[in-house]
Design a protein around this motif. Structure first.
Motif, mmCIF file in Angstrom:
data_model
loop_
_atom_site.group_PDB
_atom_site.id
_atom_site.type_symbol
_atom_site.label_atom_id
_atom_site.label_comp_id
_atom_site.label_asym_id
_atom_site.label_seq_id
_atom_site.Cartn_x
_atom_site.Cartn_y
_atom_site.Cartn_z
ATOM 1 N N LEU A 146 54.149 82.539 38.445
ATOM 2 C CA LEU A 146 54.157 83.791 39.207
ATOM 3 C C LEU A 146 55.590 84.154 39.515
ATOM 4 N N VAL A 147 56.050 85.237 38.988
ATOM 5 C CA VAL A 147 57.433 85.666 39.222
ATOM 6 C C VAL A 147 57.413 87.062 39.824
ATOM 7 N N ARG A 179 56.407 78.301 50.292
ATOM 8 C CA ARG A 179 55.063 78.579 49.805
ATOM 9 C C ARG A 179 54.360 79.541 50.753
ATOM 10 N N THR A 180 53.739 80.570 50.127
ATOM 11 C CA THR A 180 52.903 81.514 50.878
ATOM 12 C C THR A 180 51.528 81.508 50.261
ATOM 13 N N TYR A 215 58.108 80.646 46.388
ATOM 14 C CA TYR A 215 59.418 81.246 46.222
ATOM 15 C C TYR A 215 60.469 80.152 46.315
ATOM 16 N N GLU A 216 61.674 80.463 45.937
ATOM 17 C CA GLU A 216 62.748 79.471 45.915
ATOM 18 C C GLU A 216 63.992 80.054 46.571
ATOM 19 N N GLU A 250 71.084 78.766 45.952
ATOM 20 C CA GLU A 250 71.877 77.541 46.062
ATOM 21 C C GLU A 250 72.473 77.338 47.439
ATOM 22 N N LYS A 251 72.492 78.394 48.246
ATOM 23 C CA LYS A 251 72.979 78.277 49.610
ATOM 24 C C LYS A 251 71.848 78.228 50.616
ATOM 25 N N GLY A 252 70.668 78.010 50.113
ATOM 26 C CA GLY A 252 69.500 77.877 50.983
ATOM 27 C C GLY A 252 68.995 79.199 51.525
ATOM 28 N N ARG A 253 69.484 80.351 51.013
ATOM 29 C CA ARG A 253 69.094 81.653 51.553
ATOM 30 C C ARG A 253 67.811 82.146 50.881
ATOM 31 N N TYR A 254 67.051 82.858 51.649
ATOM 32 C CA TYR A 254 65.825 83.438 51.088
ATOM 33 C C TYR A 254 65.561 84.777 51.774
#
Length: 750
Positions: free
Chosen positions: A12-13, A50-51, A56-57, A60-64
């Protein structure tokens, strides 16, 4: 404004178009933030969110950023190296942006490192898992953050490196757990082998092997085992008596045998006076020993710097240092000639007993020749000599030189009184009696009960039988060491009297050792006291052991009393008594000779003289008679220093010695009996004299008559007996015979 790009796991993208107008999400509620490590505060790269709609991921800086729209959501933040965390989010129409930073707890691997052999924890081990490094504590424990798909290595001083592969770790990890316990055994780095003698091929015991900080000693077969070794190093091996070897390189080997070359010292021993070789010389260096051959040559194991002890009979001991070169040692002859003389007459003291005490080993009994000489060809073996000749004071002579040693020996006659057992409970009374002896020139001796008629001991013996019987007198009394000290201060000769076969306490405690009646009950004499069986070696050994204890305590003389078979109760009762052996004449007399032989041998090398009490009438018995009690002079006198017949006139019956009432003839009874005893054996005679009255009153005249009878007959002293320790002090006054008149003389008797 550019919208972030997200990739959804599981196919799922969600792609947000970069060409969206800035207002495309302006009215869509969203949640944004960072995923951080709870311990370090560092971003968790590629963390999963996870939702219900997908995964989702973070970048590299942990941001979402998640455009979720209005509603309530349960989000799960996770990372393979962290513990998953759920977060509830609520977005409303009026709340277009919600910021939510999430801190994840790292997952840990808790390692316990222990020794594979001892199971003990291994402290200080370095553990590496990926980039994570930790060191175990005193309990062998270390914690590391998970390093996914990485092997784990363990390095510890003294242990072989240990690797745990990633697959084994992955299997062990508890799913999602914050901490997982994991135990690893590490194997000590060891080296084993044997140390051999290059000459004999035998194992070398006691070799010292050192590698790093580890040192061990080879066992009796030369085997060794070194453990907890460094990865590399040098092995050093040393052993007494062996040449040093160069250090051996070590690079983790597990087995190595080592051969050592012994030091061998060639030695020649010569007589310093003649230059001739000396055979049978004992050479000692540490635990090594060699003996020279007929050419005075020996070869022994010794290393340079070792001190060699050289000894041979008839020679001074010598020492020499081995330097690594052949060694010649010259030893000096040694000899000591002891010359004994009578201090009063200056005449040589022939046939005198001399006890030589070596520095090591058993004492030796020697006798002077007709010139009073004792020749000690190897004198320095001995520390001291004891001249112990009856009729003389004992002389203790330290050996401090060789050559000639003149030893004057002082004649001695013991004149004394008796101190009964019971008086030891009255120290002041005893001291008064000692003062009586010290203050009267004619007195110089006391005879003290140390094992009395009632079988109690005046000292706490270490003999196991005595401790079992419990025969130490329980009442407070004068200690024997204190008594000896008091006598020494007054220059008093001290005799220890021991009652032997009349021992009621031993008979009661060990009835199997007792004299019994035919019905099996214990025999009791006229005082109600029991006796022990003289035929039993156990009994004799016990009595002799006590005598040696007393002698070693410092008494000048040990005196045996009641060395006989019981006599109370009449002929019928005595003949019916039961012993280990039939108590017929031959058995009784043989037993006495055997017992006194054993006692004499045990006491001979002690510092104490040995004496025995016998019935006064025994000296008058024909050789084929023993009064029914086993007492004959010829069976006892040869083994003692002093024979002490109890010449109490009261004990001689009507008709004895030709007198209707012997008590009326105190001088004659004593004089004749001493003379008779002296004809039977060469042993010195020191009689007991009567200081009590039974039937006939014994006052000063009768007491002096006995004393004079003993002296006129040539007795070697005398002792007065009084069961209560009460004495007529006029008996010991200066010039005592001036106090009475008309005392008998030898002419009146012969």
């Amino acid at each position: 404004m550019l919208c972030r790009r997200w990739r959804m796991w599981g196919g799922l993208v969600l792609v947000l178009s970069l060409s969206l107008l800035a207002g495309c999400a302006a009215f869509t509620p969203k949640v944004t933030g960072r995923v951080l490590d709870a311990e370090t505060g560092e971003p968790v790269a590629a963390a999963e969110i996870r939702t219900a709609n997908g995964v989702y991921e973070a970048d590299e800086k942990g941001r979402y950023v998640l455009y979720l729209g209005r509603g309530n959501y349960d989000l799960t933040f996770a990372s393979p190296a962290h513990v998953a965390q759920k977060v509830a989010i609520s977005l409303t129409g009026t709340q277009l942006l919600k910021r939510e930073n999430v801190s994840l707890q790292p997952r840990l691997l808790v390692l316990t490192i222990h020794d594979a052999e001892s199971q003990e924890p291994v402290a200080g081990a370095t553990v590496q898992w990926g980039v994570e490094v930790a060191v175990t504590d005193a309990q062998g424990v270390a914690s590391l953050r998970l390093a996914v798909d990485q092997p784990l290595s363990i390095v510890a001083d003294g242990y072989r490196e240990t690797m745990v592969d990633a697959a084994q770790l992955a299997t062990a990890l508890a799913a999602g757990a914050e901490a997982t316990a994991f135990a690893v055994a590490v194997t000590p780095r060891t080296l084993t082998g044997r140390v051999f003698d290059a000459v004999s091929g035998e194992g070398v015991a006691g070799a010292t092997l050192t590698l790093g900080s580890q040192t061990v000693t080879s066992d009796a077969q030369g085997a060794y085992r070194l453990a907890h070794l460094p990865a590399t190093g040098e092995l050093t091996v040393t052993a007494a008596g062996y040449r040093d070897t160069a250090p051996l390189p070590y690079a983790g080997e597990e087995q190595a045998d080592i051969t050592l070359q012994p030091w061998l010292a060639p030695i020649t021993v010569l007589d310093a006076a003649s230059g001739e070789p000396v055979p049978e010389v004992v050479i000692v260096a540490g635990s090594s020993q060699a003996i020279t051959d007929a050419q005075g040559v020996a070869q022994m194991r010794a290393e340079p710097g070792a001190t060699l002890g050289v000894s041979a009979e008839g020679y001074h001991e010598a020492t020499a240092e081995f330097t690594g070169e052949p060694l010649t040692v010259r030893i000096e002859p040694s000899r000591l000639v002891v010359v004994l003389t009578d201090s009063a007459t200056q005449a040589p003291l022939a046939s005198a007993r001399v006890i030589a005490y070596p520095s090591d080993g058993e004492p030796e009994v020697l006798y002077s020749d007709e010139r009073g000489r004792v020749d000690l060809p190897d004198a320095l073996r001995y520390e001291r000599l004891l001249v112990k000749q009856p009729g003389y004071k004992a002389v203790d002579v330290p050996i401090e030189r060789i050559g000639r040693l003149d030893v004057p020996v002082t004649p001695f006659e013991a004149h004394g009184i008796y101190i009964p057992f019971g008086l030891l409970s009255l120290p002041d009374y005893v001291e008064d009696l000692l003062d009586l002896v010290a203050e009267n020139e004619d007195l110089n001796m006391v005879t003290v009960d140390v094992k009395g008629d009632w079988a109690y001991l005046a000292w706490e013996s270490t003999n196991p039988v005595a401790q079992e019987v419990g025969n130490y007198w329980p009442e407070e009394h004068l200690a024997l060491d204190k008594l000896l000290e008091m006598c020494a201060e007054r220059d008093i000769y001290v005799v220890a009297r021991m009652v032997i076969f009349k021992d009621t306490l031993l008979a009661e405690k060990k009835p199997e050792w007792a004299v019994k009646q035919a019905n099996g009950s214990l025999y009791a004499d006229g005082e109600g006291l029991h006796w022990v069986d003289p035929f039993r070696q156990d009994v004799r050994d016990y009595m002799i052991s006590l005598a040696v204890e007393i002698a070693d305590m410092g008494f000048d003389e040990v005196q045996f009393d009641y060395v006989r078979f019981p006599s109370d109760g009449g002929t019928a009762m005595i003949k019916g008594l039961e012993y280990e052996k039939e108590a017929v004449f031959d058995n009784r007399t043989a037993l006495m000779a055997e017992f006194f032989t054993q006692a004499s041998e045990a006491l001979e090398t002690t510092g104490a003289f040995f004496s025995a009490d016998i019935f006064g009438l025994a000296v008058w018995m024909d050789p084929d008679r023993d009064l029914g009690i086993g007492q004959r002079v010829q069976d006892i006198a040869p083994y003692v220093d002093y024979l002490c017949p109890m010449l109490y006139p009261q004990t001689f019956g009507s008709g004895n010695l030709g007198y209707d009432n012997p008590q009326l003839y105190p001088y004659e009874v004593v004089y004749r009996s001493v003379r008779k005893a002296k004809t039977l054996n060469g042993t010195l005679v020191r009689p007991w004299l009567q200081h009590y009255s039974i039937g006939v009153s014994y006052d000063l005249r009768e007491l002096l008559a006995q004393r004079k009878g003993a002296e006129d007959a040539g007795a070697a002293g005398w002792t007065f007996w009084n069961a209560g320790g009460k004495y007529n002090r006029d008996l010991f006054a200066p010039d005592p015979y001036a106090q009475v008149t008309d005392l008998p003389t030898p002419d009146d008797v012969e």
